[in-house]
Structure formats: C-alpha cells, structure tokens
Design a protein around this motif. Structure first.
Motif, PDB file in Angstrom:
ATOM      1  N   LEU A   2       0.852  -1.101   0.161  1.00 23.70           N
ATOM      2  CA  LEU A   2      -0.031  -0.013  -0.023  1.00 23.70           C
ATOM      3  C   LEU A   2       0.824   1.244  -0.016  1.00 23.70           C
ATOM      4  CD1 LEU A   2      -2.641  -1.013   2.763  1.00 23.70           C
ATOM      5  CD2 LEU A   2      -2.841  -1.175  -0.024  1.00 23.70           C
ATOM      6  N   LYS A   3       0.433   2.169  -1.033  1.00 31.33           N
ATOM      7  CA  LYS A   3       1.698   3.401  -1.150  1.00 31.33           C
ATOM      8  C   LYS A   3       0.623   4.647  -1.122  1.00 31.33           C
ATOM      9  CE  LYS A   3       3.957   2.877  -4.786  1.00 31.33           C
ATOM     10  NZ  LYS A   3       4.847   2.677  -5.997  1.00 31.33           N
ATOM     11  N   ILE A   4       1.226   5.377   0.012  1.00 27.29           N
ATOM     12  CA  ILE A   4       0.422   6.546   0.161  1.00 27.29           C
ATOM     13  C   ILE A   4       0.983   7.595  -0.258  1.00 27.29           C
ATOM     14  CG2 ILE A   4      -0.687   7.936   2.109  1.00 27.29           C
ATOM     15  CD1 ILE A   4      -1.306   4.841   3.408  1.00 27.29           C
ATOM     16  N   SER A   5       0.659   8.709  -0.926  1.00 27.92           N
ATOM     17  CA  SER A   5       1.211   9.979  -1.368  1.00 27.92           C
ATOM     18  C   SER A   5       0.625  11.053  -0.480  1.00 27.92           C
ATOM     19  CB  SER A   5       1.116  10.378  -2.717  1.00 27.92           C
ATOM     20  OG  SER A   5       1.510  11.598  -2.849  1.00 27.92           O
ATOM     21  N   VAL A   6       1.243  12.034   0.152  1.00 31.60           N
ATOM     22  CA  VAL A   6       1.090  13.196   0.701  1.00 31.60           C
ATOM     23  C   VAL A   6       1.384  14.345  -0.321  1.00 31.60           C
ATOM     24  CG1 VAL A   6       1.208  14.389   2.735  1.00 31.60           C
ATOM     25  CG2 VAL A   6       1.708  11.982   3.006  1.00 31.60           C
ATOM     26  N   THR A   7       0.221  14.867  -0.456  1.00 30.02           N
ATOM     27  CA  THR A   7       0.422  15.863  -1.837  1.00 30.02           C
ATOM     28  C   THR A   7      -0.205  17.075  -1.366  1.00 30.02           C
ATOM     29  OG1 THR A   7       0.481  15.944  -4.095  1.00 30.02           O
ATOM     30  CG2 THR A   7      -1.639  15.212  -3.151  1.00 30.02           C
ATOM     31  N   GLY A   8       0.140  18.283  -2.169  1.00 23.66           N
ATOM     32  CA  GLY A   8      -0.701  19.490  -2.117  1.00 23.66           C
ATOM     33  C   GLY A   8       0.380  20.522  -2.073  1.00 23.66           C
ATOM     34  N   PRO A   9      -0.034  21.798  -1.787  1.00 23.35           N
ATOM     35  CA  PRO A   9       0.749  23.035  -1.940  1.00 23.35           C
ATOM     36  C   PRO A   9       2.021  23.374  -1.171  1.00 23.35           C
ATOM     37  CG  PRO A   9      -1.761  23.605  -1.872  1.00 23.35           C
ATOM     38  CD  PRO A   9      -1.381  21.968  -1.692  1.00 23.35           C
ATOM     39  N   GLU A  10       2.719  24.071  -1.185  1.00 22.92           N
ATOM     40  CA  GLU A  10       3.774  24.490  -0.339  1.00 22.92           C
ATOM     41  C   GLU A  10       3.256  24.880   1.163  1.00 22.92           C
ATOM     42  OE1 GLU A  10       6.907  26.970  -2.637  1.00 22.92           O
ATOM     43  OE2 GLU A  10       4.867  27.888  -2.530  1.00 22.92           O
ATOM     44  N   SER A  11       4.037  24.341   2.203  1.00 24.74           N
ATOM     45  CA  SER A  11       3.844  24.762   3.666  1.00 24.74           C
ATOM     46  C   SER A  11       2.496  24.388   3.942  1.00 24.74           C
ATOM     47  CB  SER A  11       3.757  26.274   3.814  1.00 24.74           C
ATOM     48  OG  SER A  11       3.991  26.755   4.956  1.00 24.74           O
ATOM     49  N   THR A  12       2.179  23.204   3.682  1.00 32.10           N
ATOM     50  CA  THR A  12       0.938  22.576   4.446  1.00 32.10           C
ATOM     51  C   THR A  12       1.222  21.298   5.221  1.00 32.10           C
ATOM     52  OG1 THR A  12       0.751  21.103   2.342  1.00 32.10           O
ATOM     53  CG2 THR A  12      -0.564  23.411   2.373  1.00 32.10           C
ATOM     54  N   GLY A  13       2.495  21.201   5.761  1.00 30.97           N
ATOM     55  CA  GLY A  13       2.879  20.015   6.584  1.00 30.97           C
ATOM     56  C   GLY A  13       2.938  18.684   5.965  1.00 30.97           C
ATOM     57  N   LYS A  14       3.110  18.418   4.497  1.00 26.85           N
ATOM     58  CA  LYS A  14       3.730  17.259   3.862  1.00 26.85           C
ATOM     59  C   LYS A  14       4.503  16.448   4.603  1.00 26.85           C
ATOM     60  CE  LYS A  14       3.918  19.041  -0.116  1.00 26.85           C
ATOM     61  NZ  LYS A  14       3.712  20.334  -0.128  1.00 26.85           N
ATOM     62  N   SER A  15       5.882  17.118   4.765  1.00 28.78           N
ATOM     63  CA  SER A  15       7.028  16.294   5.292  1.00 28.78           C
ATOM     64  C   SER A  15       6.666  16.136   6.731  1.00 28.78           C
ATOM     65  CB  SER A  15       8.216  17.204   5.139  1.00 28.78           C
ATOM     66  OG  SER A  15       8.382  17.474   4.032  1.00 28.78           O
ATOM     67  N   THR A  16       5.944  16.872   7.619  1.00 29.32           N
ATOM     68  CA  THR A  16       5.607  16.541   8.865  1.00 29.32           C
ATOM     69  C   THR A  16       4.891  15.320   9.094  1.00 29.32           C
ATOM     70  OG1 THR A  16       5.972  18.915   9.588  1.00 29.32           O
ATOM     71  CG2 THR A  16       4.644  17.413  11.177  1.00 29.32           C
ATOM     72  N   ILE A  17       3.652  15.414   8.418  1.00 28.60           N
ATOM     73  CA  ILE A  17       2.810  14.338   8.534  1.00 28.60           C
ATOM     74  C   ILE A  17       3.364  13.093   7.890  1.00 28.60           C
ATOM     75  CG2 ILE A  17       1.319  14.496   6.481  1.00 28.60           C
ATOM     76  CD1 ILE A  17      -0.978  14.254   8.371  1.00 28.60           C
ATOM     77  N   SER A  18       4.099  13.035   6.787  1.00 28.95           N
ATOM     78  CA  SER A  18       4.601  11.909   6.076  1.00 28.95           C
ATOM     79  C   SER A  18       5.504  11.177   7.431  1.00 28.95           C
ATOM     80  CB  SER A  18       5.539  12.005   5.126  1.00 28.95           C
ATOM     81  OG  SER A  18       4.671  12.634   4.111  1.00 28.95           O
ATOM     82  N   GLU A  19       6.451  11.850   7.905  1.00 27.25           N
ATOM     83  CA  GLU A  19       7.432  11.151   8.850  1.00 27.25           C
ATOM     84  C   GLU A  19       6.402  10.534  10.154  1.00 27.25           C
ATOM     85  OE1 GLU A  19      11.618  12.228  11.223  1.00 27.25           O
ATOM     86  OE2 GLU A  19      10.202  14.047  10.586  1.00 27.25           O
ATOM     87  N   LYS A  20       5.618  11.525  10.649  1.00 31.26           N
ATOM     88  CA  LYS A  20       4.799  10.972  11.510  1.00 31.26           C
ATOM     89  C   LYS A  20       4.045   9.852  11.305  1.00 31.26           C
ATOM     90  CE  LYS A  20       2.044  13.161  15.381  1.00 31.26           C
ATOM     91  NZ  LYS A  20       1.452  14.540  15.804  1.00 31.26           N
ATOM     92  N   LEU A  21       3.286   9.610  10.087  1.00 30.96           N
ATOM     93  CA  LEU A  21       2.608   8.530   9.844  1.00 30.96           C
ATOM     94  C   LEU A  21       3.385   7.271   9.757  1.00 30.96           C
ATOM     95  CD1 LEU A  21       0.279  10.274   7.499  1.00 30.96           C
ATOM     96  CD2 LEU A  21      -0.699   9.033   9.630  1.00 30.96           C
ATOM     97  N   ALA A  22       4.686   7.344   9.025  1.00 28.69           N
ATOM     98  CA  ALA A  22       5.631   6.517   9.078  1.00 28.69           C
ATOM     99  C   ALA A  22       6.109   5.908  10.309  1.00 28.69           C
ATOM    100  CB  ALA A  22       6.942   6.977   8.411  1.00 28.69           C
ATOM    101  N   GLN A  23       6.285   6.881  11.455  1.00 26.70           N
ATOM    102  CA  GLN A  23       6.795   6.498  12.568  1.00 26.70           C
ATOM    103  C   GLN A  23       5.459   5.610  13.302  1.00 26.70           C
ATOM    104  OE1 GLN A  23       7.828   9.915  14.604  1.00 26.70           O
ATOM    105  NE2 GLN A  23       9.967   9.976  13.528  1.00 26.70           N
TER     106      GLN A  23
END
Length: 177
Positions: A2-23
């Motif tokens: 299962l692959k999940i993409s976190v997408t959207g405009p700049e400065s919307t927390g993509k990196s933060t939520i990606s890392e947090k979900l992976a953890q």
C-alpha cells in the motif's frame, strides 16, 4: 504494498505528517528529494532539473519500498507536485513526468489543506497562491480518477484524520486477502 502519497501546495505540513505517519505505522517514508536537489543547486532550477528530481524521487521510492514494513509506504510528494510546479514555473511539463504520472499510482492520496499558517522557507515561492494551487491539485486528482481525501485542521487533527483513512485502507486491503 500500500502506497500513500502526501501531496498538495507548499507549507501544508506534507513532510511533517509523512514522517509522523511512518513512525506511527512503523514503516518508511520517502522524503521530498527536491529539497536536497534545490538546496545543493548554485543556480536557478530549470525544466531539466525538475525531470531529474522526478526521476530520483521515484528511484528513492523504489529503493525504500524494499525496506517498508507492513507493506506500507508513505511518499512526501509525488509526480503531481512536479507536474504542477513545472507547469507553473515553465508553462510546460516534461513528457516523461506526464507519462509516469499516468502509470505510477498510489493507493491513496492525502491532499493537504492550506489552513495551516505559512512557514517561510528559502525554497518556497508562493505564499499568496496556496488556495489557487490547492484547487489545481484537487482538479488534477479528480481528472486522474485516483482515490484521494482532503486533510485539514491543525497538525494533530490532520494526523488523526489521515490515520482514520489509512486504517480503513488497511482494513479493506486485509479483507481482500
């Protein structure tokens, strides 16, 4: 897988939520390669650079996919980001990115809302156009006919909302086995 993409405009927390979900799910996430690439570039980026970023983003995703636990992988960005970025910056998108965008799909796209405060960053370019870009992402996801959900609220609300959708995705996948 299962692959999940976190997408959207700049400065919307993509990196933060990606890392947090992976953890949370004890698996891997693919960081946004563009940050490293642009950070090491000593000149303005070009259309050719965006294609190079796209190719390496997918290569890193393929590499990390082999390390993913629980058959689950999170991608902090995707080719849609590069398509929209390319079209905005250069009025066109490399054919390779467009081809790969049609072929390289995720099981779920998390479209991050623009309701978080803007965080300045030397690589961010359009604080005043976030809603415009959000609308573009939503339109493109609808045209691609891929499964996506809109994620909004404060960071913790976003995390809980995303988890609900991901848990449902995991349950549905397990029921098909």
């Amino acid at each position: 897988m299962l692959k999940i993409s976190v997408t959207g405009p700049e400065s919307t927390g993509k990196s933060t939520i990606s890392e947090k979900l992976a953890q949370h799910y004890n698996t891997v996430w693919v960081p946004e390669y563009a940050r490293t690439y642009i950070g090491n570039l000593n000149r303005p980026y070009t259309l050719t650079d965006l294609e190079a970023i796209a190719r390496e983003q997918l290569a890193q995703e393929a590499q990390l996919e082999r390390q993913a636990n629980h058959n689950l992988l999170f991608a902090d960005t995707d080719l849609l980001v590069l398509k929209i970025w390319s079209e905005n910056a250069f009025g066109q998108c490399p054919a390779w990115i467009l081809d790969q965008l049609q072929q390289h799909k995720y099981n779920l796209y998390l479209l991050m809302g623009v309701d978080l405060p803007w965080e300045p960053d030397p690589q961010r370019e359009h604080p005043h156009l976030r809603q415009h870009f959000y609308d573009l992402y939503k339109k493109e996801l609808q045209q691609l006919q891929v499964p996506f959900v809109e994620i909004s609220g404060l960071q913790e609300e976003r995390f809980l909302m995303a988890r609900q959708y991901i848990d449902k995705l995991i349950r549905n996948a397990e029921m098909k086995i």
